[in-house]
Design a protein around this motif. Structure first.
Motif, PDB file in Angstrom:
ATOM      1  N   ASP A  78      10.985   3.220   3.158  1.00  0.00           N
ATOM      2  CA  ASP A  78      10.057   4.220   2.636  1.00  0.00           C
ATOM      3  C   ASP A  78       9.041   4.551   3.724  1.00  0.00           C
ATOM      4  OD1 ASP A  78       8.712   5.927   1.007  1.00  0.00           O
ATOM      5  OD2 ASP A  78       7.661   4.376  -0.137  1.00  0.00           O
ATOM      6  N   LYS A  80       6.118   6.279   5.761  1.00  0.00           N
ATOM      7  CA  LYS A  80       4.866   6.982   5.524  1.00  0.00           C
ATOM      8  C   LYS A  80       4.412   7.586   6.849  1.00  0.00           C
ATOM      9  CE  LYS A  80       4.487   5.386   1.264  1.00  0.00           C
ATOM     10  NZ  LYS A  80       4.754   6.276   0.101  1.00  0.00           N
ATOM     11  N   GLU A  81       3.912   8.811   6.800  1.00  0.00           N
ATOM     12  CA  GLU A  81       3.396   9.460   8.002  1.00  0.00           C
ATOM     13  C   GLU A  81       1.903   9.168   8.124  1.00  0.00           C
ATOM     14  OE1 GLU A  81       5.880  13.348   8.936  1.00  0.00           O
ATOM     15  OE2 GLU A  81       5.189  13.378   6.873  1.00  0.00           O
ATOM     16  N   ASP A 101       7.432   2.225   8.019  1.00  0.00           N
ATOM     17  CA  ASP A 101       7.642   1.558   6.733  1.00  0.00           C
ATOM     18  C   ASP A 101       6.800   0.292   6.649  1.00  0.00           C
ATOM     19  OD1 ASP A 101       8.968   0.065   8.600  1.00  0.00           O
ATOM     20  OD2 ASP A 101      10.879  -0.010   7.548  1.00  0.00           O
ATOM     21  N   ASN A 103       2.821  -0.259   7.735  1.00  0.00           N
ATOM     22  CA  ASN A 103       1.591   0.175   8.398  1.00  0.00           C
ATOM     23  C   ASN A 103       0.859  -0.985   9.065  1.00  0.00           C
ATOM     24  OD1 ASN A 103      -0.501   2.024   9.141  1.00  0.00           O
ATOM     25  ND2 ASN A 103      -1.740   1.217   7.454  1.00  0.00           N
TER      26      ASN A 103
END
Length: 250
Positions: A78, A80-81, A101, A103
């Motif tokens: 999954d 995330k930008e 995926d 952070n």
């Protein structure tokens, strides 16, 4: 629009590395877009334009299809930008765009790169005033279409300017003449709509952060900064890196 000219003149403001690095970057963007808007490009405008980017980069069709399929897999990462902002040595502003995926891992890596090279990671949004976030579409000039008239029509869709450019299309250095359409970040969807409704042939589309001002550095300082930029670009989570260091004169 002088800042955009400087951006066009100094393409190293945003470097994607070799072809495999480019494929990885585009593949992540395709997966994110497919997950957000569905795997059908006919109903997902963002995916449609990314597939064109993949084609322009000579990305194999099966690699594109795998990236789309990955978005629908149950155990898929999954992504995330996330945007990280900070200062490198000598007061050079650096913006790092990542798709991750994890952070915790990515921010730790980014912070360590800054720290080890004499810089420091700042808070998100702290450098936004130093860069203009732009949408940039590259199209093939269309026979019978007047540049000035096209630019006039495009204003209603948020376009700021359309300028002739030459782009490199492969690792052999072959070039293509295009028209580059510049507009605000938030007008991306409207500009895409204009390009498609006008029947223009899209070469590629991207977001870019154009610095408001470029800072001069010495050759020694540049070498030090290049080492930091390379660390960012080698990180698999990093998608794009922008800075406001003025490039060497050719």
């Amino acid at each position: 629009m002088g800042r955009a000219f400087e951006y066009r003149k100094a393409r190293k403001l945003k470097r994607w590395g070799n072809m495999s690095r480019t494929f990885t970057r585009i593949g992540k963007e395709i997966t994110i877009a497919a997950k957000a808007g569905g795997p059908d490009p006919d109903t997902n405008p963002r995916l449609r334009v990314l597939m064109q980017n993949a084609k322009a980069a000579n990305m194999p069709k099966d690699t594109v299809e795998r990236a789309i399929k990955k978005a629908t897999e149950k155990d898929a990462s999954d992504y995330k930008e996330i945007v990280y902002e900070g200062y490198g040595p000598f007061g050079i502003a650096i913006v790092v765009e990542a798709a991750t995926d994890n952070n915790t891992r990515t921010v730790a890596n980014v912070r360590s790169y800054f720290n080890k090279h004499g810089g420091n990671l700042g808070t998100q949004g702290s450098l936004s005033f130093l860069f203009d976030h732009k949408s940039i579409f590259k199209i093939k000039p269309k026979e019978g279409v007047d540049h000035d008239e096209l630019e006039l029509e495009a204003i209603d869709y948020g376009v700021e300017e359309i300028v002739p450019e030459t782009v490199t299309i492969n690792e052999d250095g072959d070039e293509m003449n295009v028209w580059a359409i510049y507009g605000p970040f938030e007008e991306f969807a409207n500009i895409q709509k204009f390009v498609e409704e006008a029947g223009l042939e899209l070469v590629s589309a991207e977001f870019a952060r154009i610095p408001n001002d470029l800072k001069e550095v010495t050759a020694e300082q540049r070498a030090s900064l290049e080492k930091l930029l390379e660390k960012f670009e080698e990180d698999e989570d990093v998608q794009n890196v922008y800075h406001n260091m003025k490039e060497e004169e050719e």
